[in-house]
Design an enzyme around this catalytic site. Sequence first.
Site: not given
Length: 461
Positions: A86, A162, A186
Site C-alpha cells: 500500500k 482504504s 481498512s
Amino acid sequence: MLHKSLPSALLQEDANALAARLRRGELTSEKLTATTLAAIEDTNSTINAYTFVDVAGALAAARASDRRRREGRPLSKLDGLTIAVKDNIDVAAMPTSNGLGYHDDIPTPDADAPVVARLRSAGLVILGKLNMHEIALGATNDNPHWGRCENPLRVGYTPGGSSGGSAAAVAAGLCALALGTDTMGSVRIPASYCGVSGLKPGRNQVNAAGVTRLCRQLDTVGPLARSSRDLRDLWPMLRGNEVTETTEPLTECNMPAPSLASIRWGLIDRCDEVGADQEIAFFFRNFTESLPGAIKARRDFSIVDFSTVRRAGLLLCEAEANVTFVSELRAQPDLFSPELRRLLQWGAERTAPDLVRAMDIVEQAGSWLKLQLEDVDFLLTPTTLQTAFPFADKVPVNQANLTSCVNMAGLAAASIPLGVADDGLPFGLQIIARAGDEERLLSTCVALEEWIHSNVALVTV
C-alpha cells in the site's frame, strides 16, 4: 519481454499452492513474477490497483530467489512469491504518495519500512505500490488524484478502502500477497468486498515505523491474501515491534488448526438490528447455528451507539492528520482534494474538550468490546453489513460499524470469505481475538475456512 505462457488460472492459486509449485520445480520465481507483471500490464488500466510497478527490481529479486532455491538455501517457505505494498508504507526507491495529488515530485524514501525489510529478508519479491483512499481516510478507494480502484469482481463497484488497491490486486491475481493498513477497518472491509482474507493484528504487534500515520491509537499494518493459510504463513514474517525488531528471528507458524468443536464462540446477536443487509443477517444466523463449538454465547451489539463511536474515531483521525500532514497542507494545499481539506479543517477547528470527549468515547467503545471476549475464545460478526456497492451510490455510513471498535480496543481480527449474496458479490466473516493471539487466530481461520467450504449447502439453507 514478459512471459505470457502460463495460464491466468495460475495467478488465482493461493500463495501456499504457488510456493509448493516452486518447491517441486514446476515453476520458477522469475516465470511467476514475469507472468504477474504481464497480468498487471494487461489489466491495471481497468482495475487501477497499482500506482507504481518496479519491473526491473521485481525480476532481479525473482532471479535471486531462484538461485537460492537451486543452491538449497531458500530464506523462507514463501521465498520467491510476489507481494505488493500500500502506498502509505515506505519501500526503498519507490514513491510514497499516500494517495495525494503529487506529480513528478513524489517523496521517495531511501530505506524500507521495517515491516517491508522483514519481507525482503524472507525472500519475497516486491512488485510495487498500491492504490489507496486519499491519506487512508475513507473506505471506498475513490481516489481523486490516482483514479478509482475498481473492484475486480465488478467494475464500477468499490473494492472498499482504504486498502482497496491491496484487496483488488490480490483478488485479481496481480500479486500473491499484499500489505495494507487498518485504522477503522481498512484491511477487513476491502477483504470482505473483494472476497479475500485479511488480518488486522493487535496493537503494537507489528512495527509501524516507515508507515505514514493517520491515527497512532488506531493504526495497524495488516496483510491480505487469497486464503487464511497464506496469512498464517506470512504472519511470522511481519510480527515484531520496535523492541523485538532487531532480535526476533523469522520463524514459521507451527500451530495446527484446532478442532472447532472445542472453541468457545462469542456471537453477535441479531446482526440485522445493527443494520446488516437481510441476506447477510440470514446467512450469518444459519452459519452460527450450524457451526460446531463448545460454547456459543450471544452478545448484544444493539446497545452500542455506533454512529457516535464512528464520529469520535473519525475526529481523532482528522485531528491527527492535521499534524501528520502539516507541512504539505501549508506548502502544497493542492495535493489534497477539496473534500479532504474540508475534513481536515473540521478536525483542526475542534476544541480540546471536543478531542477529549472523542478519546473518551473511543476508549469506552474499546473497553466494551474487550468485555465481550470474557469467557470466550473468539468473537464472530459479519465483517461488513453490506456487499460492495457502486461508486455512484451514496456511501453507507455503517460500513465500519463492526470493524472500528476492534481498533479502538487494540484487538486482533481477521476477515475471511463467508458467503456470496444473490447479486453475486461476496461478504466476509470477522473473527476477533485478543492482541498477541494472532497465531491461534489464524490457525482457527484456516479451520473455519475449511469448514465453510465443506458446509456451504448447510449454512445457505
